[in-house]
Design a protein around this motif. Structure first.
Motif, PDB file in Angstrom:
ATOM      1  N   TYR A 131       0.811  -1.211   0.000  1.00 43.63           N
ATOM      2  CA  TYR A 131       0.000   0.000   0.000  1.00 43.63           C
ATOM      3  C   TYR A 131       0.850   1.270   0.000  1.00 43.63           C
ATOM      4  CZ  TYR A 131      -4.226  -2.723   0.873  1.00 43.63           C
ATOM      5  OH  TYR A 131      -5.284  -3.601   0.762  1.00 43.63           O
ATOM      6  N   SER A 132       2.173   1.125  -0.145  1.00 51.67           N
ATOM      7  CA  SER A 132       3.061   2.281  -0.190  1.00 51.67           C
ATOM      8  C   SER A 132       3.464   2.563  -1.630  1.00 51.67           C
ATOM      9  CB  SER A 132       4.314   2.017   0.659  1.00 51.67           C
ATOM     10  OG  SER A 132       5.255   3.057   0.482  1.00 51.67           O
ATOM     11  N   SER A 133       3.377   3.836  -2.043  1.00 47.04           N
ATOM     12  CA  SER A 133       3.737   4.192  -3.413  1.00 47.04           C
ATOM     13  C   SER A 133       5.224   4.016  -3.680  1.00 47.04           C
ATOM     14  CB  SER A 133       3.348   5.651  -3.690  1.00 47.04           C
ATOM     15  OG  SER A 133       4.039   6.524  -2.805  1.00 47.04           O
ATOM     16  N   GLU A 134       6.023   4.021  -2.621  1.00 47.76           N
ATOM     17  CA  GLU A 134       7.474   3.895  -2.783  1.00 47.76           C
ATOM     18  C   GLU A 134       7.891   2.445  -3.031  1.00 47.76           C
ATOM     19  OE1 GLU A 134      11.413   5.534  -2.804  1.00 47.76           O
ATOM     20  OE2 GLU A 134       9.426   6.428  -2.927  1.00 47.76           O
ATOM     21  N   TRP A 135       7.121   1.502  -2.530  1.00 49.26           N
ATOM     22  CA  TRP A 135       7.453   0.098  -2.665  1.00 49.26           C
ATOM     23  C   TRP A 135       6.285  -0.674  -3.282  1.00 49.26           C
ATOM     24  CZ3 TRP A 135       8.508   2.781   1.954  1.00 49.26           C
ATOM     25  CH2 TRP A 135       9.871   3.063   2.158  1.00 49.26           C
ATOM     26  N   GLY A 136       6.083  -1.892  -2.906  1.00 50.45           N
ATOM     27  CA  GLY A 136       4.987  -2.717  -3.389  1.00 50.45           C
ATOM     28  C   GLY A 136       5.131  -4.108  -2.803  1.00 50.45           C
ATOM     29  N   PHE A 137       4.086  -4.899  -2.936  1.00 51.14           N
ATOM     30  CA  PHE A 137       4.131  -6.278  -2.442  1.00 51.14           C
ATOM     31  C   PHE A 137       5.089  -7.083  -3.309  1.00 51.14           C
ATOM     32  CE2 PHE A 137       2.863 -10.669  -2.202  1.00 51.14           C
ATOM     33  CZ  PHE A 137       2.517 -10.860  -0.869  1.00 51.14           C
ATOM     34  N   SER A 138       6.083  -7.699  -2.678  1.00 52.24           N
ATOM     35  CA  SER A 138       7.132  -8.413  -3.407  1.00 52.24           C
ATOM     36  C   SER A 138       7.078  -9.906  -3.129  1.00 52.24           C
ATOM     37  CB  SER A 138       8.513  -7.855  -3.018  1.00 52.24           C
ATOM     38  OG  SER A 138       9.558  -8.718  -3.452  1.00 52.24           O
ATOM     39  N   TRP A 139       6.876 -10.706  -4.168  1.00 57.01           N
ATOM     40  CA  TRP A 139       6.922 -12.155  -4.005  1.00 57.01           C
ATOM     41  C   TRP A 139       8.345 -12.617  -3.670  1.00 57.01           C
ATOM     42  CZ3 TRP A 139       2.856 -14.719  -2.900  1.00 57.01           C
ATOM     43  CH2 TRP A 139       1.610 -14.374  -3.406  1.00 57.01           C
ATOM     44  N   GLY A 140       9.343 -11.866  -4.118  1.00 54.36           N
ATOM     45  CA  GLY A 140      10.724 -12.197  -3.765  1.00 54.36           C
ATOM     46  C   GLY A 140      10.963 -12.084  -2.272  1.00 54.36           C
ATOM     47  N   ASP A 141      10.413 -11.019  -1.670  1.00 49.86           N
ATOM     48  CA  ASP A 141      10.522 -10.853  -0.214  1.00 49.86           C
ATOM     49  C   ASP A 141       9.801 -11.972   0.519  1.00 49.86           C
ATOM     50  OD1 ASP A 141      11.966  -8.571  -0.609  1.00 49.86           O
ATOM     51  OD2 ASP A 141      10.356  -7.186  -0.081  1.00 49.86           O
ATOM     52  N   MET A 142       8.619 -12.341   0.024  1.00 55.59           N
ATOM     53  CA  MET A 142       7.855 -13.416   0.664  1.00 55.59           C
ATOM     54  C   MET A 142       8.629 -14.739   0.594  1.00 55.59           C
ATOM     55  SD  MET A 142       5.050 -12.310   2.003  1.00 55.59           S
ATOM     56  CE  MET A 142       3.986 -13.743   2.138  1.00 55.59           C
ATOM     57  N   GLY A 143       9.267 -14.986  -0.544  1.00 58.41           N
ATOM     58  CA  GLY A 143      10.075 -16.202  -0.669  1.00 58.41           C
ATOM     59  C   GLY A 143      11.239 -16.203   0.303  1.00 58.41           C
ATOM     60  N   ALA A 144      11.882 -15.039   0.464  1.00 62.92           N
ATOM     61  CA  ALA A 144      12.992 -14.923   1.412  1.00 62.92           C
ATOM     62  C   ALA A 144      12.499 -15.142   2.842  1.00 62.92           C
ATOM     63  CB  ALA A 144      13.652 -13.553   1.278  1.00 62.92           C
ATOM     64  N   ASN A 145      11.340 -14.593   3.174  1.00 71.58           N
ATOM     65  CA  ASN A 145      10.760 -14.811   4.511  1.00 71.58           C
ATOM     66  C   ASN A 145      10.544 -16.303   4.770  1.00 71.58           C
ATOM     67  OD1 ASN A 145      10.633 -12.017   4.687  1.00 71.58           O
ATOM     68  ND2 ASN A 145       8.472 -11.932   4.120  1.00 71.58           N
ATOM     69  N   ALA A 146      10.030 -16.990   3.747  1.00 66.31           N
ATOM     70  CA  ALA A 146       9.755 -18.428   3.893  1.00 66.31           C
ATOM     71  C   ALA A 146      11.053 -19.213   4.091  1.00 66.31           C
ATOM     72  CB  ALA A 146       9.007 -18.943   2.654  1.00 66.31           C
ATOM     73  N   ILE A 147      12.114 -18.824   3.392  1.00 66.31           N
ATOM     74  CA  ILE A 147      13.409 -19.510   3.538  1.00 66.31           C
ATOM     75  C   ILE A 147      13.920 -19.371   4.974  1.00 66.31           C
ATOM     76  CG2 ILE A 147      15.841 -19.457   2.864  1.00 66.31           C
ATOM     77  CD1 ILE A 147      14.895 -18.698   0.037  1.00 66.31           C
TER      78      ILE A 147
END
Length: 312
Positions: A131-147
């Motif tokens: 919900y931030s204009s500077e960033w966005g929802f990242s599947w890469g971040d979610m994958g890193a969290n899962a690792i």
């Protein structure tokens, strides 16, 4: 938040009567104590709420909101931000799992509740990014969290210990060039703690392996680890080193080649140092998130090899 703390305080006398048996406060029980489950649940909610509120103030303040959207940031920062996500999910899960030992819940429940807490907390942050204009929802971040969570949970289930631990080290980077100094202050902040948390150029993430755990018939000291680290340098932006400053002037620092760095160094597993003092054990648990300063061999993506007499 104040109401939650008040409710917990009011409930404590009643929750105490729900325990199956009386045990001292510092004892790790072998059966579930419901009062402790309630207390830990409340503390977890309060801590996560306070953490998200602080993050919202420190990280998102000043950036406009937007509709929920996705963002592919995999090519950015030489993937140092992904290493940070892995470490954060692991670190939060590790200490949450340690905290849940106090509840007396069955071992596997402790592992799953504690281990997944890091992934859950990081996932909420990812939604805020969306919900931030500077960033966005990242599947890469979610994958890193899962690792990060998977590394913790899998070791607890298989070995009932963390033979391979994630650790962190950082040193402040200096930018004597006035243009770089101004740009990095905008990106990473000016205080020591802001630089430590935000400046990927000064961070290193480590996989620290306990030798004795894998070769218990050996003569390795129980506390001796070998750590492999990853870092990067010369990053003035997510994808490249060009930008337009606040005066509308185009800045091109492409001559600073963005490099990856790989490290090999001895390390210490503080939890393997014997002590009967519970306070010292807690300190050792906290220290174990940090890689100790030690002689370190560095090889970077340009093929250069360097020996650091002491690196942190």
């Amino acid at each position: 938040m104040k109401k939650l703390y008040l409710i917990l305080i009011l409930l404590l006398p009643h929750l105490g009567s729900m325990a199956q048996k009386k045990v001292s406060f510092s004892t790790i029980p072998d059966t579930t104590i419901k009062s402790r489950v309630w207390i830990l649940s409340g503390v977890t909610v309060a801590t996560y709420g306070a953490g998200l509120a602080a993050l919202n103030t420190a990280w998102y303040k000043g950036y406009p909101r937007s509709g929920f959207h996705f963002f592919n940031d995999m090519p950015e920062w030489q993937q140092m931000d992904k290493a940070g996500h892995i470490f954060s999910a692991y670190f939060i899960g590790k200490y949450s799992r340690e905290m849940w030992r106090w509840s007396g819940l069955p071992r596997k429940k402790q592992i799953w509740i504690g281990g997944l807490s890091g992934f859950a907390y990081q996932s909420v942050i990812e939604v805020l990014d969306g919900y931030s204009s500077e960033w966005g929802f990242s599947w890469g971040d979610m994958g890193a969290n899962a690792i990060g969570s998977a590394l913790l949970i899998s070791q607890e289930l298989v070995w009932n210990e963390q033979r391979i631990q994630l650790k962190f080290s950082a040193h402040p980077e200096r930018y004597p060039d006035p243009v770089l100094h101004n740009k990095t202050n905008q990106l990473f902040g000016s205080s020591f703690w802001e630089r430590t948390l935000k400046d990927y150029n000064g961070q290193t993430y480590w996989l620290s392996v306990n030798l004795y755990s894998f070769r218990k018939e050996s003569h390795f000291p129980k506390w001796l680890n070998v750590a492999v680290g990853y870092g990067a340098q010369n990053m003035i932006g997510g994808r490249d080193n060009t930008w337009t400053d606040e005066h509308g002037i185009d800045r091109d620092y492409s001559h600073l080649q963005r490099i990856r760095q790989f490290y090999l160094s001895p390390d210490v597993d503080f939890t393997k140092i014997p002590t009967r003092k519970k306070g010292v054990k807690v300190i050792f648990q906290v220290l174990n998130m940090l890689k100790i300063p030690a002689p370190t061999l560095e090889i970077n993506s340009q093929g250069r090899v360097k020996l650091h007499p002491l690196y942190f």
